[in-house]
Design a protein around this motif. Sequence first.
Motif, PDB file in Angstrom:
ATOM      1  N   ALA A 457       7.180  -6.084   7.772  1.00  0.00           N
ATOM      2  CA  ALA A 457       6.253  -4.962   7.984  1.00  0.00           C
ATOM      3  C   ALA A 457       5.571  -4.588   6.676  1.00  0.00           C
ATOM      4  CB  ALA A 457       7.005  -3.765   8.558  1.00  0.00           C
ATOM      5  N   SER A 458       6.338  -4.571   5.592  1.00  0.00           N
ATOM      6  CA  SER A 458       5.768  -4.240   4.283  1.00  0.00           C
ATOM      7  C   SER A 458       4.714  -5.264   3.865  1.00  0.00           C
ATOM      8  CB  SER A 458       6.886  -4.183   3.242  1.00  0.00           C
ATOM      9  OG  SER A 458       6.360  -4.008   1.945  1.00  0.00           O
ATOM     10  N   ILE A 459       4.976  -6.548   4.117  1.00  0.00           N
ATOM     11  CA  ILE A 459       4.014  -7.593   3.751  1.00  0.00           C
ATOM     12  C   ILE A 459       2.701  -7.419   4.511  1.00  0.00           C
ATOM     13  CG2 ILE A 459       3.554 -10.069   3.969  1.00  0.00           C
ATOM     14  CD1 ILE A 459       6.519 -10.528   3.302  1.00  0.00           C
ATOM     15  N   ASN A 460       2.774  -7.121   5.811  1.00  0.00           N
ATOM     16  CA  ASN A 460       1.545  -6.935   6.596  1.00  0.00           C
ATOM     17  C   ASN A 460       0.782  -5.697   6.159  1.00  0.00           C
ATOM     18  OD1 ASN A 460       1.142  -8.881   9.123  1.00  0.00           O
ATOM     19  ND2 ASN A 460       3.332  -8.689   8.736  1.00  0.00           N
ATOM     20  N   CYS A 461       1.500  -4.641   5.788  1.00  0.00           N
ATOM     21  CA  CYS A 461       0.823  -3.448   5.267  1.00  0.00           C
ATOM     22  C   CYS A 461       0.096  -3.771   3.960  1.00  0.00           C
ATOM     23  CB  CYS A 461       1.827  -2.328   5.041  1.00  0.00           C
ATOM     24  SG  CYS A 461       2.481  -1.584   6.545  1.00  0.00           S
ATOM     25  N   GLN A 462       0.729  -4.547   3.099  1.00  0.00           N
ATOM     26  CA  GLN A 462       0.093  -4.925   1.839  1.00  0.00           C
ATOM     27  C   GLN A 462      -1.126  -5.825   2.080  1.00  0.00           C
ATOM     28  OE1 GLN A 462       2.908  -6.123  -1.356  1.00  0.00           O
ATOM     29  NE2 GLN A 462       4.496  -5.460   0.054  1.00  0.00           N
ATOM     30  N   LEU A 463      -1.014  -6.729   3.052  1.00  0.00           N
ATOM     31  CA  LEU A 463      -2.164  -7.568   3.392  1.00  0.00           C
ATOM     32  C   LEU A 463      -3.347  -6.720   3.848  1.00  0.00           C
ATOM     33  CD1 LEU A 463      -0.485 -10.540   5.316  1.00  0.00           C
ATOM     34  CD2 LEU A 463      -1.648 -10.656   3.111  1.00  0.00           C
ATOM     35  N   LEU A 464      -3.069  -5.714   4.645  1.00  0.00           N
ATOM     36  CA  LEU A 464      -4.148  -4.860   5.148  1.00  0.00           C
ATOM     37  C   LEU A 464      -4.797  -4.084   4.005  1.00  0.00           C
ATOM     38  CD1 LEU A 464      -3.933  -2.721   8.388  1.00  0.00           C
ATOM     39  CD2 LEU A 464      -5.292  -2.027   6.450  1.00  0.00           C
ATOM     40  N   LEU A 465      -3.951  -3.492   3.139  1.00  0.00           N
ATOM     41  CA  LEU A 465      -4.496  -2.671   2.055  1.00  0.00           C
ATOM     42  C   LEU A 465      -5.230  -3.504   1.011  1.00  0.00           C
ATOM     43  CD1 LEU A 465      -1.560  -0.150   1.564  1.00  0.00           C
ATOM     44  CD2 LEU A 465      -3.734   0.254   2.694  1.00  0.00           C
ATOM     45  N   THR A 487      -2.486   4.028   8.653  1.00  0.00           N
ATOM     46  CA  THR A 487      -1.183   3.587   9.153  1.00  0.00           C
ATOM     47  C   THR A 487      -0.498   2.670   8.150  1.00  0.00           C
ATOM     48  OG1 THR A 487      -2.002   3.738  11.425  1.00  0.00           O
ATOM     49  CG2 THR A 487      -0.015   2.435  11.065  1.00  0.00           C
ATOM     50  N   ALA A 488      -1.261   1.728   7.575  1.00  0.00           N
ATOM     51  CA  ALA A 488      -0.690   0.822   6.576  1.00  0.00           C
ATOM     52  C   ALA A 488      -0.252   1.581   5.328  1.00  0.00           C
ATOM     53  CB  ALA A 488      -1.696  -0.263   6.218  1.00  0.00           C
ATOM     54  N   GLY A 489      -1.073   2.543   4.908  1.00  0.00           N
ATOM     55  CA  GLY A 489      -0.696   3.353   3.745  1.00  0.00           C
ATOM     56  C   GLY A 489       0.571   4.142   4.000  1.00  0.00           C
ATOM     57  N   ALA A 490       0.655   4.753   5.194  1.00  0.00           N
ATOM     58  CA  ALA A 490       1.874   5.482   5.550  1.00  0.00           C
ATOM     59  C   ALA A 490       3.073   4.544   5.603  1.00  0.00           C
ATOM     60  CB  ALA A 490       1.676   6.184   6.894  1.00  0.00           C
ATOM     61  N   ALA A 505       6.814   5.975  -4.184  1.00  0.00           N
ATOM     62  CA  ALA A 505       6.312   6.660  -2.984  1.00  0.00           C
ATOM     63  C   ALA A 505       5.311   7.747  -3.353  1.00  0.00           C
ATOM     64  CB  ALA A 505       7.473   7.249  -2.186  1.00  0.00           C
ATOM     65  N   ALA A 506       5.616   8.522  -4.403  1.00  0.00           N
ATOM     66  CA  ALA A 506       4.699   9.582  -4.835  1.00  0.00           C
ATOM     67  C   ALA A 506       3.396   9.002  -5.361  1.00  0.00           C
ATOM     68  CB  ALA A 506       5.369  10.439  -5.904  1.00  0.00           C
ATOM     69  N   ALA A 507       3.488   7.886  -6.116  1.00  0.00           N
ATOM     70  CA  ALA A 507       2.275   7.259  -6.657  1.00  0.00           C
ATOM     71  C   ALA A 507       1.401   6.716  -5.534  1.00  0.00           C
ATOM     72  CB  ALA A 507       2.653   6.142  -7.624  1.00  0.00           C
ATOM     73  N   LEU A 512      -3.411   7.066  -2.109  1.00  0.00           N
ATOM     74  CA  LEU A 512      -3.998   7.047  -0.769  1.00  0.00           C
ATOM     75  C   LEU A 512      -4.678   8.364  -0.440  1.00  0.00           C
ATOM     76  CD1 LEU A 512      -1.064   5.232   1.025  1.00  0.00           C
ATOM     77  CD2 LEU A 512      -3.323   4.298   0.579  1.00  0.00           C
ATOM     78  N   ARG A 513      -4.208   9.446  -1.036  1.00  0.00           N
ATOM     79  CA  ARG A 513      -4.842  10.745  -0.789  1.00  0.00           C
ATOM     80  C   ARG A 513      -6.272  10.755  -1.295  1.00  0.00           C
ATOM     81  NH1 ARG A 513      -1.370  13.667  -3.234  1.00  0.00           N
ATOM     82  NH2 ARG A 513      -0.125  14.206  -1.424  1.00  0.00           N
ATOM     83  N   HIS A 514      -6.536  10.018  -2.389  1.00  0.00           N
ATOM     84  CA  HIS A 514      -7.887   9.973  -2.937  1.00  0.00           C
ATOM     85  C   HIS A 514      -8.720   8.854  -2.325  1.00  0.00           C
ATOM     86  CE1 HIS A 514      -5.667  12.200  -6.073  1.00  0.00           C
ATOM     87  NE2 HIS A 514      -6.822  12.826  -6.240  1.00  0.00           N
ATOM     88  N   ALA A 515      -8.056   7.882  -1.682  1.00  0.00           N
ATOM     89  CA  ALA A 515      -8.799   6.756  -1.100  1.00  0.00           C
ATOM     90  C   ALA A 515      -9.239   7.021   0.314  1.00  0.00           C
ATOM     91  CB  ALA A 515      -7.940   5.490  -1.131  1.00  0.00           C
TER      92      ALA A 515
END
Length: 782
Positions: A457-465, A487-490, A505-507, A512-515
């Motif tokens: 799941a982490s790999i697919n989120c990174q691919l999306l971002l 969703t990927a950022g979360a 997690a904080a970084a 993502l808050r600014h993106a």
Amino acid sequence: MEIGGDGLDFIKLINVKGNVENITPHKIAVVAFIREYGLLKIEAKEMIDCTMAPKYRKDFCLLALKLIQCPDMEFKELEALLTDGRYNLLSVHLQNFCVRLQNIYANGISALMDCVTSTIDKLMIEQSETNPCIITRYSVLGFYLRRIMLHLDKLTFVQVVSLYKSFCLYYQKGRPGLMMRSLSKEKLNNMEPHTTATSPILPDESKPHESSIRMNLVDRDNFEEAQWSRKQAELFTAQQANLLQINERKALPPKQLQRTIIQIINDIPEYPDIHFLSFLNCIRMKEFCGAQDSLYNCFDRTVFSVTANNNNNNNNTSCNDRNKNFRYAALNRAAMHTQFGHKAVAMEAVREALAAAQGAADGAALAHAAAWGALAGGRARRAALLARVPRAPRVAAAAAQLMAQHAAVNGAKPSEVFQIITKGDTINYLHSMTDLTMAGLANTAALWSLYGKTEMASINCQLLLNLNTKCAVGNSSVWHWTEASATAGAGMVCVAAWRADGALAAALASHLRHAQPALHAPTAPHPRLVAVATQHQASFALLAGKWEEADQCIKQLASYDRWESQLLKSEMYFLKGDATEALQSLHDILDFCKTEDDSLHYVSLKLRAMILMSQVQHTFSSIQSTNIMILNEVLSLAKKYHLIYLAATAEMHIANEQLHMGYAKNALALVRKVLPTIMAHGSAYDMARALLLYTKCRIASAPVAGESRVQVLQSCCDALESVKKNFSKVGAHARLLQTWYLQAQLYNDIGNHAARNQCAWMYRQLETENPIELSNMLLVMY
């Protein structure tokens, strides 16, 4: 009654305003800007070996196109645009432009009319060897100037006077003379000799009496100035609707966009697309009443517009167009209610759209209605609506994602589910559908997470971002940022918190808050990010025994995810020792999962609630057989739906039950079987307690005495170092104290008194720094 009949000829009158070009002061200023450039170009051609530099020509063309297409702007905004350095403009050009506007302001209506007519006469003459044509009649500028001239000729004298008054007020609201004073005094580098202005410069102090009379005239008379033409409104609507789909952050902020929409509606009330843009803006802000009103206004005007356009055409064509609008009105109503969670009302609209689409043999509308019905309906409806029917590529790709979700929650094999996902991704790649490609990656990550494969799941989120989603919008490039990106950022924030890496997690959350699109404030986080952050904050507070903080986070989470907050509340009651409240909350969750029409979507929630119920009963009940039955049921359901991680968690709880019942060897064998899954995909807390349970099983099954027992105990002491490290990461103070206590006992059995005393001292220090309630130390937990 036939809508297209003769009784509705009044619709032609409604459309008159939208088809007439509004001559505004801004358009007069644009004509003057074009005129002075053209005159400068004529002067340059009349001189020997004198040409205008290409950078000036290019920037003038870009700026002129922008001024023609953009909505009317105030004079001070126009001044800022011309002088802020974004465009390379000749100083002489700007000086002559200022003089021309000042001349119109000072000399009255005749100067205004002369500005337009002389532009046509001097710049759009027939091409010849002696008289070069500066602007052709069929160019963008030529068409614009001829259209302004045509509509200006149609104005009555009273309307021309009103236009002149509007121009005076337009000029006064700006900063007359400021642009001229701020212009650079540089000489022209590319034109020799220095060109002179085509009009005499009038000082600001000239004709004070006439200016005061004009000021009084403007103050006395009230006039209505139309700011938006139909073409400008169409361009604005298309751009903003595209940006709302691609990246909401690049679109206008919701309040500003709604104000602009209201201005356009006031100027062009019969334009239906602007009401649909208002509908999208309200959906963006989750405002149901505004969305519903805008949707109804849009399709009301669309139906009347189609009727008016087809009054002189074939009646069958007119009827078909009206029926198409009725179909898509029902379809958009279904989409709106689905977005707001009104599933029963959404299904009514879906049935209406399906009936209309079937009657008209509209395959596209039928496929879209089936997709929205699959989202709004329950399990049975989804299975029927996702039957294999011919679809266009985009609808087929979206249907593949829905079918994969449906198959996953209904117990299909993961290989079959990902085969469906692959088919949808293939269609996305073939047709370059970026938004659906992003949705496919987010869907794949969610399915891996459902099956318990956190790393995948982490790999697919990174691919999306990291996906290159840049696309051209107008003259600039925009990155896609959609719900899938959020969703990927979360998901990435969730993985970082899952591994107890709070700094990462904080970084990620800050980045993502600014993106992401900011709906309410420039730094407002997406609801998904807020829900994930709140959930993990509540979990860490529970592990640390901070009940007030945990309760506050759980209440905050309830507004985003009611049942996840209910599960955390049950865990809080359990850790506080309140078995009655914990069981009551868990029964509420299980009752919801039973009664919900689409209950299979909540199978993961149900299994986690059942596992927690077994823990509560194990701690506060003397009947252990019930716990084994619950855990066996959880294990059976988890294997049926291929929820690998939940199955491993259930087996760990079963091993814990076996250990407490005295079957240490059976427990050890079971733990060894599932420990690799926990260590590969588990959270820091799960890895710590799994390794702790493995250590307890080894201690219980170790030889009674001898050198082999010492070796086993020493190995267990070394393993407990990793356990303490992970418990420290997540702040589980009670579990950390238990680990220190167990390690001290082991060192005492080995005979290592120095290490034992060190562990005892650390235990006392931690207990002093973080006092733990005695009830928490007595809980029987895996």
